[in-house]
Scaffold this active site. Structure first.
Site, PDB file in Angstrom:
ATOM      1  N   LYS A  85      37.935  15.584  65.797  1.00  0.00           N
ATOM      2  CA  LYS A  85      38.448  14.904  64.602  1.00  0.00           C
ATOM      3  C   LYS A  85      39.273  13.672  65.027  1.00  0.00           C
ATOM      4  O   LYS A  85      39.556  13.491  66.212  1.00  0.00           O
ATOM      5  CB  LYS A  85      39.264  15.879  63.746  1.00  0.00           C
ATOM      6  CG  LYS A  85      38.416  17.056  63.195  1.00  0.00           C
ATOM      7  CD  LYS A  85      37.538  16.656  62.017  1.00  0.00           C
ATOM      8  CE  LYS A  85      36.377  17.586  61.726  1.00  0.00           C
ATOM      9  NZ  LYS A  85      36.642  18.909  61.232  1.00  0.00           N
TER      10      LYS A  85
HETATM   11  C1  LIG Z   1      36.150  20.248  60.497  1.00  0.00           C
HETATM   12  C2  LIG Z   1      36.140  20.514  59.036  1.00  0.00           C
HETATM   13  C3  LIG Z   1      36.826  21.585  58.459  1.00  0.00           C
HETATM   14  C4  LIG Z   1      37.409  22.695  59.274  1.00  0.00           C
HETATM   15  O1  LIG Z   1      38.362  22.290  60.149  1.00  0.00           O
HETATM   16  P1  LIG Z   1      38.888  23.320  61.278  1.00  0.00           P
HETATM   17  O2  LIG Z   1      40.151  22.679  61.759  1.00  0.00           O
HETATM   18  O3  LIG Z   1      37.829  23.371  62.338  1.00  0.00           O
HETATM   19  O4  LIG Z   1      39.107  24.618  60.626  1.00  0.00           O
HETATM   20  C5  LIG Z   1      36.900  21.676  57.092  1.00  0.00           C
HETATM   21  N1  LIG Z   1      36.303  20.775  56.301  1.00  0.00           N
HETATM   22  C6  LIG Z   1      35.600  19.746  56.807  1.00  0.00           C
HETATM   23  C7  LIG Z   1      34.968  18.774  55.872  1.00  0.00           C
HETATM   24  C8  LIG Z   1      35.462  19.599  58.190  1.00  0.00           C
HETATM   25  O5  LIG Z   1      34.712  18.606  58.696  1.00  0.00           O
END
Ligand SMILES: *Cc1c(COP(=O)(O)O)cnc(C)c1O
Length: 390
Positions: free
Chosen positions: A187
């Site tokens: 991210k």
């Molecule tokens: C990555 C993601 C999540 C989940 O995030 P985590 O930190 O891995 O739990 C939720 N929603 C979207 C749209 C994502 O891309």
């Protein structure tokens, strides 16, 4: 002919510097490795960056979304509206708290929830909306707020892609009842795994904090540090969703670099837009006015009836050029569990399905170079030249 590069270009990799590494080592040497002073500092600095009252660090965005639903009192028999074009966890957490995920189709330009379609999905059981800021582009929050107010619904934002994004002068993280961020490995800001919940509501913040660590009346680090005592009380059967200081050590330095990271992403996006602008066979991502995009993803779509190859083949051809891509996302309602449990099917959300059919996420990460972008664009243009329908 574009000469195939020697090394594989992944779709994304984290950008970890010596500052992060030293900070993690410092935590390891200090003996304080789980939730403690660095987590607290990361929360304060994150709240300061966002401009919100409260930031609660947790183990993932999935945990942030789940805690938000539970703390806002959403449970059995309730319905929660969200986008089908998201990662499964957005919908899974609705199921976890006993509620029903109700999908609403997306807008074809932004890939975000189409506000015009929300109201017809609202019933007497609807309790909340989870808008997903797809790719880092904020949803039409003014319209979503208007609908939520009218029907007395909570807003829980899935800002997994949108750390640092701005909507109409307001930073994402200051708008909904809660906003949930992801610090997963690839991210925009990473703590390897991790997440954050922001809110402007004092009572809700207290509840979220309590629920995030067993519902225990005192944080562990307060109990075990010199200021603490052994006594605690369980006020609610809460969850084990705390962030560790090892994660926060990464987050502290990633946060300081976030604006620079986003600026770099914007530079790379401008280059992609420039190199690919004259190819009618592909549809580039559209940026709405009056927002600041966090550019987590750069998704292109293959235009209908202009190429003799389909999306999956296009991905294979890019793979042969040593270019990694992915698809964000398989619409959640098409996964077997959601079809079988809620009766969703092909055709339930035509725009999300159409977008899914021809979308490809191209490499975009801060360590990418201008030459990497040019290579991807040239490879795409070469594939188009070979496979376009005259
Ligand atoms: C990555 C993601 C999540 C989940 O995030 P985590 O930190 O891995 O739990 C939720 N929603 C979207 C749209 C994502 O891309």
């Amino acid at each position: 002919m574009v000469e195939t590069r020697k090394t594989f270009l992944p779709v994304a990799i984290p950008d970890i510097g010596e500052e992060e590494i030293n900070e993690v080592v410092d935590s390891l040497r200090s003996g304080w490795i789980t939730t403690g002073p660095k987590t607290k500092r990361f929360e304060e600095e994150f709240a300061n960056y966002i401009g919100c009252k409260h930031a609660i660090a947790v183990s993932s965005c999935t945990a942030a979304l789940h805690l938000s639903l539970v703390a806002l009192g959403i449970g059995k028999g309730d319905e929660v509206i969200t986008s089908p074009l998201t990662f499964a966890s957005t919908a899974n957490v609705i199921v976890h708290c006993g509620a029903k995920p109700v999908f609403v189709d997306i807008d074809e330009n932004t890939y975000n929830l189409d506000p015009k379609k929300i109201e017809s999905a609202i019933t007497s059981r609807t309790k909340a909306i989870i808008p997903v800021h797809y790719g880092g582009q904020p949803c039409s929050m003014d319209e979503i707020i208007r609908i939520a107010k009218k029907h007395n619904l909570k807003i829980i934002e899935d800002a997994a892609h949108a750390t640092g994004a701005i909507y109409n002068g307001r930073r994402i993280g200051t708008i909904g009842d809660t906003t949930c961020f992801s610090f997963y490995a690839i991210k925009n800001l990473t703590t390897a795994e991790g997440g954050m919940i922001t809110t402007q509501d004092d009572a809700l913040a207290e509840k979220l904090r309590l629920y995030s660590l067993h519902g225990m009346s005192k944080d562990a680090w307060k109990r075990y540090s010199s200021a603490g005592s052994w006594y605690y009380e369980i006020l609610y059967p809460g969850f084990k969703y705390n962030m560790t200081d090892l994660q926060a050590a990464l987050g502290l330095h990633q946060l300081r670099k976030l604006n620079k990271f986003i600026a770099k992403r914007k530079e790379l996006v401008s280059l992609y837009n420039h190199f690919l602008k004259d190819a009618p066979e592909i549809i580039l991502p559209k940026e709405m006015p009056e927002i600041s995009h966090a550019w987590h993803l750069y998704p292109i779509r293959l235009a209908d009836h202009k190429l003799s190859v389909e999306r999956n083949k296009f991905i294979e051809l890019l793979r042969e050029k040593n270019i990694g891509t992915t698809v964000n996302f398989i619409p959640v309602h098409l996964h077997p569990y959601y079809k079988q449990t809620y009766g969703y099917n092909e055709g339930s959300f035509p725009v999300a399905e159409k977008v899914y059919q021809n979308i490809i996420t191209l490499p975009l990460f801060t360590k990418m170079t201008a030459d990497d972008v040019k290579y991807v664009a040239d490879s795409i243009k070469e594939i188009i030249a070979k496979h376009k329908i005259a």
